[in-house]
Design a protein around this motif. Sequence first.
Motif, PDB file in Angstrom:
ATOM      1  N   ASP A  30       0.854  -1.195   0.000  1.00  0.00           N
ATOM      2  CA  ASP A  30       0.000   0.000   0.000  1.00  0.00           C
ATOM      3  C   ASP A  30       0.890   1.246   0.000  1.00  0.00           C
ATOM      4  O   ASP A  30       1.896   1.325   0.695  1.00  0.00           O
ATOM      5  CB  ASP A  30      -0.914   0.000   1.234  1.00  0.00           C
ATOM      6  CG  ASP A  30      -2.039   1.003   1.108  1.00  0.00           C
ATOM      7  OD1 ASP A  30      -3.197   0.581   0.988  1.00  0.00           O
ATOM      8  OD2 ASP A  30      -1.768   2.228   1.139  1.00  0.00           O
ATOM      9  N   ASN A  86     -13.129  -3.064   2.261  1.00  0.00           N
ATOM     10  CA  ASN A  86     -14.122  -2.002   2.399  1.00  0.00           C
ATOM     11  C   ASN A  86     -15.090  -2.070   1.225  1.00  0.00           C
ATOM     12  O   ASN A  86     -14.669  -2.250   0.084  1.00  0.00           O
ATOM     13  CB  ASN A  86     -13.434  -0.636   2.425  1.00  0.00           C
ATOM     14  CG  ASN A  86     -12.566  -0.462   3.658  1.00  0.00           C
ATOM     15  OD1 ASN A  86     -12.971  -0.829   4.754  1.00  0.00           O
ATOM     16  ND2 ASN A  86     -11.368   0.081   3.479  1.00  0.00           N
ATOM     17  N   GLY A  92     -15.847   3.521   3.512  1.00  0.00           N
ATOM     18  CA  GLY A  92     -14.718   4.343   3.076  1.00  0.00           C
ATOM     19  C   GLY A  92     -13.967   3.763   1.891  1.00  0.00           C
ATOM     20  O   GLY A  92     -12.786   4.049   1.709  1.00  0.00           O
ATOM     21  N   THR A  94     -12.345   3.705  -1.394  1.00  0.00           N
ATOM     22  CA  THR A  94     -11.913   4.809  -2.261  1.00  0.00           C
ATOM     23  C   THR A  94     -11.588   4.340  -3.672  1.00  0.00           C
ATOM     24  O   THR A  94     -11.595   5.136  -4.602  1.00  0.00           O
ATOM     25  CB  THR A  94     -10.672   5.519  -1.679  1.00  0.00           C
ATOM     26  OG1 THR A  94      -9.628   4.569  -1.497  1.00  0.00           O
ATOM     27  CG2 THR A  94     -11.007   6.198  -0.355  1.00  0.00           C
ATOM     28  N   ILE A  95     -11.258   3.073  -3.837  1.00  0.00           N
ATOM     29  CA  ILE A  95     -10.945   2.542  -5.172  1.00  0.00           C
ATOM     30  C   ILE A  95     -11.925   1.405  -5.454  1.00  0.00           C
ATOM     31  O   ILE A  95     -11.949   0.393  -4.738  1.00  0.00           O
ATOM     32  CB  ILE A  95      -9.489   2.072  -5.259  1.00  0.00           C
ATOM     33  CG1 ILE A  95      -8.570   3.276  -4.990  1.00  0.00           C
ATOM     34  CG2 ILE A  95      -9.207   1.428  -6.616  1.00  0.00           C
ATOM     35  CD1 ILE A  95      -7.116   3.050  -5.183  1.00  0.00           C
ATOM     36  N   HIS A  99     -10.550  -5.364  -3.638  1.00  0.00           N
ATOM     37  CA  HIS A  99      -9.233  -5.515  -3.013  1.00  0.00           C
ATOM     38  C   HIS A  99      -9.376  -5.828  -1.539  1.00  0.00           C
ATOM     39  O   HIS A  99     -10.368  -5.466  -0.906  1.00  0.00           O
ATOM     40  CB  HIS A  99      -8.372  -4.263  -3.217  1.00  0.00           C
ATOM     41  CG  HIS A  99      -8.954  -3.009  -2.624  1.00  0.00           C
ATOM     42  ND1 HIS A  99      -9.928  -2.284  -3.252  1.00  0.00           N
ATOM     43  CD2 HIS A  99      -8.692  -2.365  -1.473  1.00  0.00           C
ATOM     44  CE1 HIS A  99     -10.252  -1.228  -2.518  1.00  0.00           C
ATOM     45  NE2 HIS A  99      -9.515  -1.253  -1.418  1.00  0.00           N
ATOM     46  N   HIS A 101      -7.168  -5.610   2.135  1.00  0.00           N
ATOM     47  CA  HIS A 101      -6.017  -5.084   2.864  1.00  0.00           C
ATOM     48  C   HIS A 101      -5.484  -6.206   3.748  1.00  0.00           C
ATOM     49  O   HIS A 101      -6.259  -6.796   4.521  1.00  0.00           O
ATOM     50  CB  HIS A 101      -6.426  -3.915   3.758  1.00  0.00           C
ATOM     51  CG  HIS A 101      -7.005  -2.740   3.028  1.00  0.00           C
ATOM     52  ND1 HIS A 101      -6.304  -1.564   2.850  1.00  0.00           N
ATOM     53  CD2 HIS A 101      -8.206  -2.550   2.437  1.00  0.00           C
ATOM     54  CE1 HIS A 101      -7.073  -0.697   2.193  1.00  0.00           C
ATOM     55  NE2 HIS A 101      -8.225  -1.269   1.924  1.00  0.00           N
TER      56      HIS A 101
HETATM   57  P1  AMP Z   1      -9.909   1.492   0.153  1.00  0.00           P
HETATM   58  O1  AMP Z   1     -10.070   2.709   1.026  1.00  0.00           O
HETATM   59  O2  AMP Z   1     -10.336   0.237   0.834  1.00  0.00           O
HETATM   60  O3  AMP Z   1     -10.529   1.681  -1.208  1.00  0.00           O
HETATM   61  O4  AMP Z   1      -8.351   1.325  -0.021  1.00  0.00           O
HETATM   62  C1  AMP Z   1      -7.603   1.808  -1.085  1.00  0.00           C
HETATM   63  C2  AMP Z   1      -6.152   1.660  -0.686  1.00  0.00           C
HETATM   64  O5  AMP Z   1      -5.356   1.770  -1.835  1.00  0.00           O
HETATM   65  C3  AMP Z   1      -5.669   2.740   0.317  1.00  0.00           C
HETATM   66  O6  AMP Z   1      -5.114   2.094   1.475  1.00  0.00           O
HETATM   67  C4  AMP Z   1      -4.600   3.495  -0.464  1.00  0.00           C
HETATM   68  O7  AMP Z   1      -3.510   3.913   0.326  1.00  0.00           O
HETATM   69  C5  AMP Z   1      -4.173   2.447  -1.509  1.00  0.00           C
HETATM   70  N1  AMP Z   1      -3.625   2.995  -2.737  1.00  0.00           N
HETATM   71  C6  AMP Z   1      -4.135   4.005  -3.484  1.00  0.00           C
HETATM   72  N2  AMP Z   1      -3.377   4.223  -4.574  1.00  0.00           N
HETATM   73  C7  AMP Z   1      -2.363   3.332  -4.516  1.00  0.00           C
HETATM   74  C8  AMP Z   1      -1.231   3.048  -5.344  1.00  0.00           C
HETATM   75  N3  AMP Z   1      -0.987   3.727  -6.481  1.00  0.00           N
HETATM   76  N4  AMP Z   1      -0.382   2.054  -4.962  1.00  0.00           N
HETATM   77  C9  AMP Z   1      -0.605   1.364  -3.822  1.00  0.00           C
HETATM   78  N5  AMP Z   1      -1.659   1.572  -3.011  1.00  0.00           N
HETATM   79  C10 AMP Z   1      -2.517   2.549  -3.344  1.00  0.00           C
END
Ligand code: AMP
Length: 113
Positions: A30, A86, A92, A94-95, A99, A101
């Motif tokens: 991450d 998530n 929360g 964000t992507i 995925h 963690h």
């Molecule tokens: P979520 O909030 O569950 O969607 O987690 C998204 C995660 O992706 C967060 O912990 C970010 O720090 C991580 N993240 C975002 N962009 C990148 C990237 N380019 N490389 C590695 N991790 C990333």
Amino acid sequence: MEDCIFCKIIRDELPSRKVFEDDNVLAFWDINPAAPVHIIVVTKSHIESVAAIDKSNSQLLSDIFEAIAVIAKDLKLEDGYRVISNVGKNAGQTINHLHFHLLGGKRLSLAMC
Ligand code: AMP
Ligand code: ZN
């Protein structure tokens, strides 16, 4: 998916520190770690989240969790670790690419929310 950050990492259009790769799964560090070990484990196919899992793609969850067990061994997380996914706004996310963690390397807080 064109604009998805994790799809770009999978296509090698963005850099990442990879720790595991097979036909269906990629894992990398991450970029903003919340623990000494913080690995993101993704499916190579673009699935929005756990909420989009169904009979047609649920085999990928086995692939993900088999990968997590291998990574945890490789990174010597024998004292334990946490796996989190998530889903949506309230969690929360964000992507919007499925995925998990993988968090470890210290005694983690027991707070779940
Ligand atoms: P979520 O909030 O569950 O969607 O987690 C998204 C995660 O992706 C967060 O912990 C970010 O720090 C991580 N993240 C975002 N962009 C990148 C990237 N380019 N490389 C590695 N991790 C990333
Ligand atoms: Zn994607």
